[in-house]
Design an enzyme around this catalytic site. Sequence first.
Site, mmCIF file in Angstrom:
data_model
loop_
_atom_site.group_PDB
_atom_site.id
_atom_site.type_symbol
_atom_site.label_atom_id
_atom_site.label_comp_id
_atom_site.label_asym_id
_atom_site.label_seq_id
_atom_site.Cartn_x
_atom_site.Cartn_y
_atom_site.Cartn_z
ATOM 1 C CG ASN A 154 -25.940 -15.174 -12.089
ATOM 2 O OD1 ASN A 154 -25.841 -16.427 -12.641
ATOM 3 N ND2 ASN A 154 -25.882 -14.808 -10.956
ATOM 4 N NE ARG B 172 -34.109 -23.713 -11.274
ATOM 5 C CZ ARG B 172 -34.353 -22.373 -11.739
ATOM 6 N NH1 ARG B 172 -33.701 -21.555 -11.851
ATOM 7 N NH2 ARG B 172 -35.641 -21.889 -11.775
ATOM 8 C CB CYS C 107 -34.624 -36.341 -15.610
ATOM 9 S SG CYS C 107 -33.107 -36.294 -16.716
ATOM 10 N NE ARG D 111 -32.656 -21.528 -7.712
ATOM 11 C CZ ARG D 111 -31.932 -20.982 -8.283
ATOM 12 N NH1 ARG D 111 -30.752 -21.657 -8.057
ATOM 13 N NH2 ARG D 111 -31.986 -19.934 -8.629
ATOM 14 N N PRO D 112 -38.489 -24.563 -8.898
ATOM 15 C CG PRO D 112 -40.751 -24.296 -8.441
ATOM 16 C CD PRO D 112 -39.443 -24.314 -7.585
ATOM 17 C CB ILE D 113 -38.893 -24.295 -14.722
ATOM 18 C CG1 ILE D 113 -39.647 -25.762 -15.206
ATOM 19 C CG2 ILE D 113 -37.450 -24.423 -14.283
ATOM 20 C CD1 ILE D 113 -39.059 -26.190 -16.297
ATOM 21 C CG ASP D 114 -44.234 -22.496 -11.193
ATOM 22 O OD1 ASP D 114 -42.856 -22.482 -10.804
ATOM 23 O OD2 ASP D 114 -45.118 -21.683 -10.722
ATOM 24 C CD GLN D 115 -44.383 -18.097 -11.738
ATOM 25 O OE1 GLN D 115 -44.878 -16.741 -12.182
ATOM 26 N NE2 GLN D 115 -45.408 -18.821 -11.280
#
Length: 281
Positions: free
Chosen positions: A23, A73, A97, A102-106
């Site tokens: 990580n 991801r 796609c 686990r969205p990446i909106d931030q």
Amino acid sequence: MDALKIIGGATLRGEVRVSGSKNASLPIMAVRTLTQVLSHMGARIERQGRALLIDAESIPHPEARCDLVRTMRASILVLGPLLARFGHAKVSLPGGCAIGARPIDQHLKGLEKLGAKISLEHGNIHATASSGLIGAEVVFDMPTVTGTENLMLAAVLAQGTTVLRNAAQEPEVTDLAEALISMGAKIQGAGTREIIIEGQKLLRPCRHNIMADRIECGTLLVAGAMAGDPLMVKGGIAEHQRTLVDKLRAMGAKVEIDDDTMRVTRPHMFSPVDVQTAPYY
């Protein structure tokens, strides 16, 4: 892999060494899938023993393909630095796609705060900042490790000062900051809730040693507490395992720490403990 079959009953003894942190290496760059992503863009990557030499002077294709990104991801971490360096980037949405659990909106909201224009087309993120990114204050709705890292990677080449509030405090964020600082970036507060980044025009190459993988180290310590007779865990960072070691000792395991070696011996009888998880701080 659908399942792991574990046959117990054997004791663990001897010595095992903790690997470098996956990580931590992801945003700095050192895993197989991300190697393919960067190679497709045009970077030259060469493995030299346990080291990885990366030459990204020429990146003719600032695009992260879907077939590569869908397998990991964290490939979204190329979005911030590509946008900051080239003023545009095309990165497939992670997870095949599509925006998943686990969205990446931030990530996207933060980059928009820095002046990026972002659109989603046919499963791809199209980001542009033709006049360059501009430093700004970004407040995360919740601590996010990859979101914090992506914004750090973008802000080091933005114009002016960027302040990240409610930032993730994990050691991997600090490790990335140390790598960037060795490249010439100006970063304060990594490892706290507020990170201040003074944008620079250029960064320079660096040599950086990846921190030990604290998750792998913790897993080995638990294994030692269950079956160690004793088990010597070498190369881990004891400070990162402080809470876990306290719990293992409370359960009856014997844990001795000497520099980079943790010696774990199973107890004759385990005692129960209460465990509550929370964001890292």
